[in-house]
Design a protein around this motif. Structure first.
Motif, PDB file in Angstrom:
ATOM      1  N   ASN A 183      -0.684   7.726 -21.181  1.00  0.00           N
ATOM      2  CA  ASN A 183      -1.566   6.582 -20.895  1.00  0.00           C
ATOM      3  C   ASN A 183      -1.413   6.106 -19.452  1.00  0.00           C
ATOM      4  N   LEU A 184      -1.141   7.055 -18.567  1.00  0.00           N
ATOM      5  CA  LEU A 184      -1.021   6.760 -17.141  1.00  0.00           C
ATOM      6  C   LEU A 184      -2.283   7.243 -16.420  1.00  0.00           C
ATOM      7  N   PRO A 185      -2.622   6.628 -15.261  1.00  0.00           N
ATOM      8  CA  PRO A 185      -3.802   7.057 -14.489  1.00  0.00           C
ATOM      9  C   PRO A 185      -3.508   8.350 -13.714  1.00  0.00           C
ATOM     10  N   LEU A 186      -3.848   9.473 -14.306  1.00  0.00           N
ATOM     11  CA  LEU A 186      -3.511  10.777 -13.743  1.00  0.00           C
ATOM     12  C   LEU A 186      -4.702  11.411 -13.051  1.00  0.00           C
ATOM     13  N   ALA A 187      -4.430  12.182 -12.014  1.00  0.00           N
ATOM     14  CA  ALA A 187      -5.453  12.945 -11.298  1.00  0.00           C
ATOM     15  C   ALA A 187      -4.748  14.049 -10.527  1.00  0.00           C
ATOM     16  N   PHE A 188      -5.442  15.166 -10.309  1.00  0.00           N
ATOM     17  CA  PHE A 188      -4.818  16.259  -9.569  1.00  0.00           C
ATOM     18  C   PHE A 188      -4.797  16.000  -8.066  1.00  0.00           C
ATOM     19  N   GLU A 189      -5.425  14.911  -7.637  1.00  0.00           N
ATOM     20  CA  GLU A 189      -5.339  14.504  -6.239  1.00  0.00           C
ATOM     21  C   GLU A 189      -5.413  12.986  -6.161  1.00  0.00           C
ATOM     22  N   THR A 190      -4.540  12.383  -5.385  1.00  0.00           N
ATOM     23  CA  THR A 190      -4.566  10.938  -5.169  1.00  0.00           C
ATOM     24  C   THR A 190      -4.231  10.660  -3.705  1.00  0.00           C
ATOM     25  N   ILE A 191      -4.753   9.572  -3.177  1.00  0.00           N
ATOM     26  CA  ILE A 191      -4.590   9.249  -1.754  1.00  0.00           C
ATOM     27  C   ILE A 191      -4.046   7.840  -1.603  1.00  0.00           C
ATOM     28  N   VAL A 192      -3.090   7.699  -0.692  1.00  0.00           N
ATOM     29  CA  VAL A 192      -2.578   6.383  -0.309  1.00  0.00           C
ATOM     30  C   VAL A 192      -3.048   6.127   1.116  1.00  0.00           C
ATOM     31  N   GLY A 193      -3.828   5.067   1.302  1.00  0.00           N
ATOM     32  CA  GLY A 193      -4.424   4.794   2.596  1.00  0.00           C
ATOM     33  C   GLY A 193      -3.456   4.173   3.589  1.00  0.00           C
ATOM     34  N   ALA A 194      -3.693   4.430   4.879  1.00  0.00           N
ATOM     35  CA  ALA A 194      -2.886   3.824   5.939  1.00  0.00           C
ATOM     36  C   ALA A 194      -3.038   2.305   5.901  1.00  0.00           C
ATOM     37  N   GLY A 195      -1.939   1.602   6.135  1.00  0.00           N
ATOM     38  CA  GLY A 195      -1.969   0.148   6.133  1.00  0.00           C
ATOM     39  C   GLY A 195      -1.755  -0.489   4.770  1.00  0.00           C
ATOM     40  N   THR A 196      -1.604   0.329   3.720  1.00  0.00           N
ATOM     41  CA  THR A 196      -1.300  -0.215   2.393  1.00  0.00           C
ATOM     42  C   THR A 196       0.054  -0.916   2.449  1.00  0.00           C
ATOM     43  N   LYS A 197       0.135  -2.108   1.849  1.00  0.00           N
ATOM     44  CA  LYS A 197       1.361  -2.914   1.933  1.00  0.00           C
ATOM     45  C   LYS A 197       1.777  -3.409   0.563  1.00  0.00           C
ATOM     46  N   LYS A 198       3.076  -3.717   0.445  1.00  0.00           N
ATOM     47  CA  LYS A 198       3.625  -4.419  -0.699  1.00  0.00           C
ATOM     48  C   LYS A 198       4.513  -5.540  -0.160  1.00  0.00           C
ATOM     49  N   ASP A 199       4.385  -6.731  -0.747  1.00  0.00           N
ATOM     50  CA  ASP A 199       5.074  -7.910  -0.203  1.00  0.00           C
ATOM     51  C   ASP A 199       6.553  -7.981  -0.555  1.00  0.00           C
ATOM     52  N   GLN A 200       7.007  -7.223  -1.518  1.00  0.00           N
ATOM     53  CA  GLN A 200       8.425  -7.302  -1.903  1.00  0.00           C
ATOM     54  C   GLN A 200       9.318  -6.970  -0.712  1.00  0.00           C
ATOM     55  N   GLU A 201      10.312  -7.832  -0.482  1.00  0.00           N
ATOM     56  CA  GLU A 201      11.178  -7.698   0.700  1.00  0.00           C
ATOM     57  C   GLU A 201      12.536  -7.093   0.342  1.00  0.00           C
ATOM     58  N   TYR A 202      13.100  -6.382   1.322  1.00  0.00           N
ATOM     59  CA  TYR A 202      14.412  -5.759   1.174  1.00  0.00           C
ATOM     60  C   TYR A 202      15.264  -6.218   2.354  1.00  0.00           C
ATOM     61  N   ASN A 203      16.484  -6.639   2.088  1.00  0.00           N
ATOM     62  CA  ASN A 203      17.368  -7.184   3.124  1.00  0.00           C
ATOM     63  C   ASN A 203      18.216  -6.087   3.759  1.00  0.00           C
ATOM     64  N   ILE A 204      18.152  -6.027   5.103  1.00  0.00           N
ATOM     65  CA  ILE A 204      19.030  -5.136   5.859  1.00  0.00           C
ATOM     66  C   ILE A 204      20.165  -5.992   6.409  1.00  0.00           C
ATOM     67  N   PRO A 205      21.399  -5.787   5.974  1.00  0.00           N
ATOM     68  CA  PRO A 205      22.521  -6.599   6.461  1.00  0.00           C
ATOM     69  C   PRO A 205      22.725  -6.428   7.966  1.00  0.00           C
ATOM     70  N   ALA A 206      23.397  -7.380   8.552  1.00  0.00           N
ATOM     71  CA  ALA A 206      23.743  -7.299   9.980  1.00  0.00           C
ATOM     72  C   ALA A 206      24.624  -6.076  10.233  1.00  0.00           C
ATOM     73  N   LYS A 207      24.469  -5.513  11.423  1.00  0.00           N
ATOM     74  CA  LYS A 207      25.248  -4.353  11.865  1.00  0.00           C
ATOM     75  C   LYS A 207      24.913  -3.072  11.107  1.00  0.00           C
ATOM     76  N   ARG A 208      23.728  -3.027  10.482  1.00  0.00           N
ATOM     77  CA  ARG A 208      23.369  -1.838   9.709  1.00  0.00           C
ATOM     78  C   ARG A 208      21.912  -1.444   9.970  1.00  0.00           C
ATOM     79  N   LEU A 209      21.589  -0.195   9.607  1.00  0.00           N
ATOM     80  CA  LEU A 209      20.213   0.279   9.657  1.00  0.00           C
ATOM     81  C   LEU A 209      19.638   0.276   8.243  1.00  0.00           C
ATOM     82  N   GLY A 210      18.342   0.051   8.135  1.00  0.00           N
ATOM     83  CA  GLY A 210      17.712   0.039   6.820  1.00  0.00           C
ATOM     84  C   GLY A 210      16.596   1.063   6.711  1.00  0.00           C
TER      85      GLY A 210
END
Length: 272
Positions: A183-210
């Protein structure tokens, strides 16, 4: 099928013409269009609304056979599920003739993929990496927040795992079975467009790369396809389908899931 159009016109007393014919963890999906039958991990997010490239919905409803098609399918003694073959039978009408006594005809309709039996349907939530958002926070004293932004348009394709006859018909049958089971939306081809965003944030601690990686998801479908030569048998006013040289072959396919991305966030002190 074009190969059939002229064969049936030879009948003297019969006319062949067009006729009438599982629970999802909380927060795993954002406004999922339908309840999935598989467990979706919390790292998987729906980007249907945010996707800057609107993917067309796959419309492959199960084709119901007409009364004539049902009679012919039952007479074959083998399950026939190929939508193309059912469509051809649905669009056909064999009229009974009052003086058909003694008439016999055997018409070869071609070699067909008759049905597909699903053995295993399993999702791969990290089927293909499509994007990485990165920030170097080693020079800061506080945390830095990043969120997903698709940097370039990405096309994700699936397909059969081997070359087989009637591959287009087999793909349609596999897509129908996999969609029914998940019951999932399946297709043999799917596209993700440039500029697509998600608002969920992830924290990069100080002195580190994320690093925030985004992956397209897909379903791995495995099973067996059955082939056979199809013959239309006309004997008086009796109509039936006969199958010859019936064979089976194992096949698999990767089928992308539209607008579902899996996210993986990591931080480190050295570049990766």
């Amino acid at each position: 099928m074009k190969r059939l159009l002229f064969l049936l016109t030879i009948l003297l007393s019969l006319a062949f013409q067009p006729g009438n014919s599982a629970a999802i963890p909380k927060g795993a999906l954002d406004e999922m269009p339908a309840v999935s039958k598989v467990n979706v991990p919390p790292s998987v997010r729906n980007i249907t609304k945010e996707n800057t490239y609107p993917n067309p919905t796959q419309d492959l409803p199960f084709l119901q056979p007409s009364e004539l098609a049902k009679q012919l399918i039952v007479s074959s003694g083998t399950k026939i599920e190929n939508p193309e073959l059912i469509h051809m039978l649905n669009e056909s009408n064999i009229a009974k003739a009052p003086f058909a006594f003694g008439y016999r005809a055997t018409i070869y309709l071609g070699h067909w993929a008759l049905n597909y039996q699903s053995a295993e349907t399993s999702p791969n939530w990290e089927y293909q990496k499509i994007n990485t958002n990165y920030f170097d926070n080693r020079g800061a004293n506080g945390a830095y927040k990043i969120h997903y932004v698709q940097e370039a348009q990405k096309t994700v394709r699936g397909g059969l795992t081997a070359k087989i006859p009637a591959s287009d018909d087999v793909q349609k049958m596999m897509l129908l079975k996999a969609t029914e089971k998940t019951n999932l939306p399946l297709a043999f081809e799917t596209i993700v467009g440039a500029g697509t965003k998600k608002d969920q944030e992830y924290n990069i601690p100080a002195k580190r790369l994320g690093y925030l990686n985004a992956y397209a998801s897909a379903v791995n479908e495995k099973g067996k396809v059955t082939y056979g030569e199809v013959y239309l048998i006309l004997k008086g006013n009796k109509r039936a389908i006969a199958l010859k040289n019936v064979t089976s072959q194992g096949i698999g396919a990767w089928i992308p899931i539209q607008d579902l991305l899996s996210f993986s966030f990591t931080s480190s002190t050295v570049p990766r």
